[in-house]
Design a protein around this motif. Structure first.
Motif, mmCIF file in Angstrom:
data_model
loop_
_atom_site.group_PDB
_atom_site.id
_atom_site.type_symbol
_atom_site.label_atom_id
_atom_site.label_comp_id
_atom_site.label_asym_id
_atom_site.label_seq_id
_atom_site.Cartn_x
_atom_site.Cartn_y
_atom_site.Cartn_z
ATOM 1 N N GLY A 73 73.324 -69.528 -20.439
ATOM 2 C CA GLY A 73 74.325 -69.809 -19.420
ATOM 3 C C GLY A 73 74.053 -69.047 -18.143
ATOM 4 N N ARG A 74 74.582 -69.559 -17.039
ATOM 5 C CA ARG A 74 74.468 -68.885 -15.742
ATOM 6 C C ARG A 74 75.597 -67.881 -15.613
ATOM 7 N N VAL A 75 75.254 -66.671 -15.130
ATOM 8 C CA VAL A 75 76.214 -65.562 -15.120
ATOM 9 C C VAL A 75 76.169 -64.854 -13.770
ATOM 10 N N THR A 76 77.343 -64.415 -13.294
ATOM 11 C CA THR A 76 77.418 -63.433 -12.216
ATOM 12 C C THR A 76 78.099 -62.194 -12.785
ATOM 13 N N LEU A 77 77.705 -61.033 -12.274
ATOM 14 C CA LEU A 77 78.154 -59.767 -12.860
ATOM 15 C C LEU A 77 78.538 -58.804 -11.752
ATOM 16 N N SER A 78 79.678 -58.128 -11.917
ATOM 17 C CA SER A 78 80.084 -57.091 -10.967
ATOM 18 C C SER A 78 80.988 -56.091 -11.664
ATOM 19 N N GLY A 79 81.035 -54.874 -11.112
ATOM 20 C CA GLY A 79 81.876 -53.831 -11.699
ATOM 21 C C GLY A 79 81.827 -52.571 -10.872
ATOM 22 N N TYR A 80 82.536 -51.542 -11.324
ATOM 23 C CA TYR A 80 82.581 -50.282 -10.571
ATOM 24 C C TYR A 80 82.361 -49.060 -11.455
ATOM 25 N N VAL A 93 69.486 -60.302 -18.729
ATOM 26 C CA VAL A 93 68.278 -61.067 -18.396
ATOM 27 C C VAL A 93 67.366 -61.174 -19.617
ATOM 28 N N GLU A 94 67.178 -60.062 -20.316
ATOM 29 C CA GLU A 94 66.302 -60.095 -21.495
ATOM 30 C C GLU A 94 66.938 -60.858 -22.651
ATOM 31 N N SER A 95 68.257 -61.063 -22.593
ATOM 32 C CA SER A 95 68.936 -61.850 -23.625
ATOM 33 C C SER A 95 68.933 -63.340 -23.302
ATOM 34 N N GLY A 96 68.282 -63.718 -22.204
ATOM 35 C CA GLY A 96 68.137 -65.123 -21.867
ATOM 36 C C GLY A 96 69.149 -65.652 -20.880
ATOM 37 N N ALA A 97 70.084 -64.816 -20.411
ATOM 38 C CA ALA A 97 71.086 -65.288 -19.456
ATOM 39 C C ALA A 97 70.440 -65.594 -18.104
ATOM 40 N N ASP A 98 70.951 -66.616 -17.447
ATOM 41 C CA ASP A 98 70.503 -66.976 -16.099
ATOM 42 C C ASP A 98 71.356 -66.162 -15.117
ATOM 43 N N LEU A 99 71.007 -64.899 -14.961
ATOM 44 C CA LEU A 99 71.792 -64.002 -14.108
ATOM 45 C C LEU A 99 71.351 -64.155 -12.666
ATOM 46 N N ARG A 100 72.299 -64.462 -11.780
ATOM 47 C CA ARG A 100 71.963 -64.695 -10.380
ATOM 48 C C ARG A 100 72.352 -63.528 -9.470
ATOM 49 N N TYR A 101 73.395 -62.773 -9.865
ATOM 50 C CA TYR A 101 73.947 -61.757 -8.956
ATOM 51 C C TYR A 101 74.505 -60.601 -9.772
ATOM 52 N N VAL A 102 74.226 -59.377 -9.325
ATOM 53 C CA VAL A 102 74.879 -58.198 -9.884
ATOM 54 C C VAL A 102 75.380 -57.344 -8.720
ATOM 55 N N GLY A 103 76.666 -57.075 -8.724
ATOM 56 C CA GLY A 103 77.279 -56.235 -7.700
ATOM 57 C C GLY A 103 77.844 -54.978 -8.320
ATOM 58 N N THR A 104 77.585 -53.845 -7.682
ATOM 59 C CA THR A 104 78.142 -52.582 -8.150
ATOM 60 C C THR A 104 78.831 -51.880 -6.992
ATOM 61 N N ALA A 105 79.982 -51.273 -7.273
ATOM 62 C CA ALA A 105 80.700 -50.532 -6.240
ATOM 63 C C ALA A 105 79.995 -49.225 -5.897
ATOM 64 N N CYS A 106 79.058 -48.809 -6.716
ATOM 65 C CA CYS A 106 78.364 -47.532 -6.513
ATOM 66 C C CYS A 106 77.219 -47.694 -5.502
ATOM 67 N N ARG A 122 77.408 -51.111 -3.308
ATOM 68 C CA ARG A 122 78.660 -51.009 -2.561
ATOM 69 C C ARG A 122 79.290 -52.398 -2.388
ATOM 70 N N ALA A 123 79.251 -53.172 -3.458
ATOM 71 C CA ALA A 123 79.737 -54.546 -3.382
ATOM 72 C C ALA A 123 81.243 -54.572 -3.174
ATOM 73 N N SER A 124 81.686 -55.382 -2.252
ATOM 74 C CA SER A 124 83.114 -55.565 -2.015
ATOM 75 C C SER A 124 83.613 -56.730 -2.860
ATOM 76 N N LEU A 125 84.927 -56.815 -2.995
ATOM 77 C CA LEU A 125 85.517 -57.942 -3.712
ATOM 78 C C LEU A 125 85.115 -59.254 -3.059
ATOM 79 N N GLU A 126 85.103 -59.277 -1.728
ATOM 80 C CA GLU A 126 84.732 -60.499 -1.026
ATOM 81 C C GLU A 126 83.300 -60.928 -1.344
ATOM 82 N N GLN A 127 82.387 -59.957 -1.457
ATOM 83 C CA GLN A 127 81.000 -60.287 -1.794
ATOM 84 C C GLN A 127 80.886 -60.802 -3.229
ATOM 85 N N ASP A 128 81.634 -60.185 -4.145
ATOM 86 C CA ASP A 128 81.614 -60.645 -5.535
ATOM 87 C C ASP A 128 82.156 -62.068 -5.646
#
Length: 540
Positions: free
Chosen positions: A365-372, A384-397, A420-426
């Motif tokens: 499946g296609r996945v987007t990921l974000s967190g803080y 990614v190594e589990s086969g997910a179609d990861l397109r984006y990872v955002g971190t607040a750090c 330094r991902a913002s909510l708007e970017q996620d």
């Protein structure tokens, strides 16, 4: 009694050695005295406690803090925790991070100095997350704040709490208003009755996220412990010194992960050392007494500064997935001078099992990921190594040199990495990539579900799982595949509720209301004018 060693003063070109004192077995107690806020020393000095000034806004608070002598602190935070182009992320009060670290430590008292509303929110959140510990509070009002009486009240409170039979340390934290007012916690005694006193400033105007606030306290404690150890013998770890050279692990993680990392290190003749932030003061000495430091979470800038001052080498990333585990074992082996043959033997022992687990637990499946939390890039590698179609990872750090190995690996796989991902970017990433599953913070998950996209809350459902080594390889597949399989249910719900409207038109209407954005703009202008007038009156 365990063997003993101690930290001698550190030459510029040598690593430090820690000495443990076999006679320094302080009585251990997890008892907490009566509620600190009920102590006469912590009662309001005069008048009604309040939070005057906390609504002045970040710019005014920062200006006030600089004028009050906190420029050095804010400058250091600006260097350690750089902001992104969109200012700072939208997350909880940063002081929650340092408060949580203190409340998790044995024999450590915690005292907050800040506006009553802030203290209430922080204590509520802490207890919501299971902190069954007392939180001390020193109230203040305008008079005690501006006359310096608040500092004297804090000092009296600390003196009342500093019982060596109960505590190894007392942590006092200035929130926004006391920091902006220049309450000088650095003038508190370094120790009272043998109890260490740690004073830190954790204002929202200087520390961007609660993850980095953990580093503020961890760095302050490591600095204190390093100076203690340089002076002579210190208390040994509860379980005694490690018989093998150890690897200190920096960053909070799932309880099983340090155990799994320890197994990975055994063939190299190494052991997993303490996890920083630690759960007890004496563990700080053992953390400093390591062969190498593993920056599992790469944003602990202040903590890494203390390890480097102690002559310790730091390696980035973590043993996640096949590629991550292989690279991490090589980096640790090189840093510790382990023979190449041993490193290769360790890789041959663990990598096939990790590869097999990844092959059995695929995530289609296609996945987007974000967190803080700071572990977002590690989770991304595993996906990614589990086969997910990861397109984006955002971190607040923020981006640090310790996160470069993970960033470079992900970007080579075509994943967009946003620090330094913002909510708007996620949210924009979710709109752009239209994932089958969105992993993120609460508002990201809410937005995803409103669009009939399955969503998982990163903090509780993803980061609270083993990620390292063979145990972490297949840990995410079950919960993620269950979420992916719920897509049809979301479609059914969206179809069922279609036509009830959204936003201003939510509900069932005989006559659909009209949106009137001009009213909102007019009210915003009036509110802005009223606020400006109030500031002008206050200035007079």
């Amino acid at each position: 009694m365990p063997d003993t060693r101690h930290l001698t003063p550190i030459p510029d070109d040598a690593s430090a050695e820690v000495r443990y004192d076999s006679a320094a077995e302080a009585p251990i107690s997890n008892e907490v005295p009566g509620r600190a806020a009920e102590s006469p020393a912590i009662a309001p000095a005069s008048g009604k406690p309040g939070g005057e000034g906390c609504h002045a806004g970040e710019t005014e608070l920062r200006k006030a803090a600089s004028m009050a002598g906190k420029s050095e602190t804010l400058d250091r935070y600006a260097a350690d925790y750089p902001l992104g182009p969109h200012d700072k992320p939208q997350s909880m009060c940063p002081a929650f991070g340092s408060l949580r670290v203190g409340l998790r430590m044995r024999r450590t008292a915690t005292v907050l100095s800040g506006s009553a509303c802030c203290v209430y929110g922080l204590t509520f959140t802490s207890h919501f997350y299971g902190a069954h510990r007392t939180v001390g509070y020193v109230p203040f009002n305008s008079e005690t704040l501006v006359t310096g009486k608040l500092f004297e009240d804090i000092k009296e409170a600390v003196e009342a709490l500093a019982d060596p039979a109960l505590y190894d340390a007392v942590v006092v934290t200035n929130l926004c208003v006391p920091t902006a007012s220049g309450v000088p916690l650095q003038l508190l005694p370094k120790q009272i009755n043998g109890v260490r006193i740690i004073g830190i400033d954790v204002p929202g105007l200087g520390v961007p996220t609660h993850a980095e606030a953990k580093d503020v306290l961890a760095g302050a404690m490591l600095n204190y412990a390093r100076q203690e150890a340089e002076q002579g013998p210190v208390e040994a770890p509860r379980e005694g010194p490690s018989e093998r050279p150890s690897v200190t692990l920096v960053g909070e993680m799932f309880p099983a992960d340090p155990v799994g990392i320890g197994r990975l290190l055994e063939p190299l003749g190494l052991a997993a050392g303490p996890v920083v932030p630690t759960r007890e003061w004496r563990e700080l000495y053992a953390a400093l007494d390591c062969a190498v430091v593993a920056a599992i979470h790469p944003f602990y800038t202040a903590a890494f500064r203390e390890f480097e001052a102690a002559g310790r080498q730091i390696v980035g990333s973590a043993p996640v997935g096949r590629d991550g585990t292989a690279a991490w074992l090589e980096a640790v082996g090189e840093a510790c001078g382990i023979a190449r043959s041993k490193v290769e033997a360790a890789k041959q022992q663990f990598l096939p099992a990790i590869q097999a687990s990844l092959a059995e637990a695929r995530i289609p499946g296609r996945v987007t990921l974000s967190g803080y939390e700071g572990s977002e890039l590690l989770v991304a590698r595993l996906l990614v190594e589990s086969g997910a179609d990861l397109r984006y990872v955002g971190t607040a750090c923020p981006r640090t040199r310790w996160s470069d190995p993970d960033r470079e690996w992900l970007e080579a796989k075509g994943v967009r990495v946003q620090y330094r991902a913002s909510l708007e970017q996620d949210l924009a990433a979710m709109e752009e990539f239209e994932p089958d599953l969105a992993i993120g913070t609460t508002p990201v998950v809410q937005k995803a579900k409103a669009r009939a996209i399955p969503g998982l809350y990163f903090t509780n459902l993803i980061s609270a799982r083993p990620l390292m080594g063979p145990a972490g390889a297949g840990s995410l597949a079950q919960v993620m595949n269950a979420a992916l399989a719920s897509k049809a249910r979301f479609d059914d719900m969206k179809a069922f509720f279609s036509g009830v409207g959204e936003g201003y038109a939510a509900g069932i209407w005989e006559e659909l209301p009209s949106d009137r954005p001009e009213f909102r703009k007019r009210h915003q202008r009036r509110s802005g004018k009223a606020a400006s007038a109030g500031k002008a009156e206050a200035a007079v």
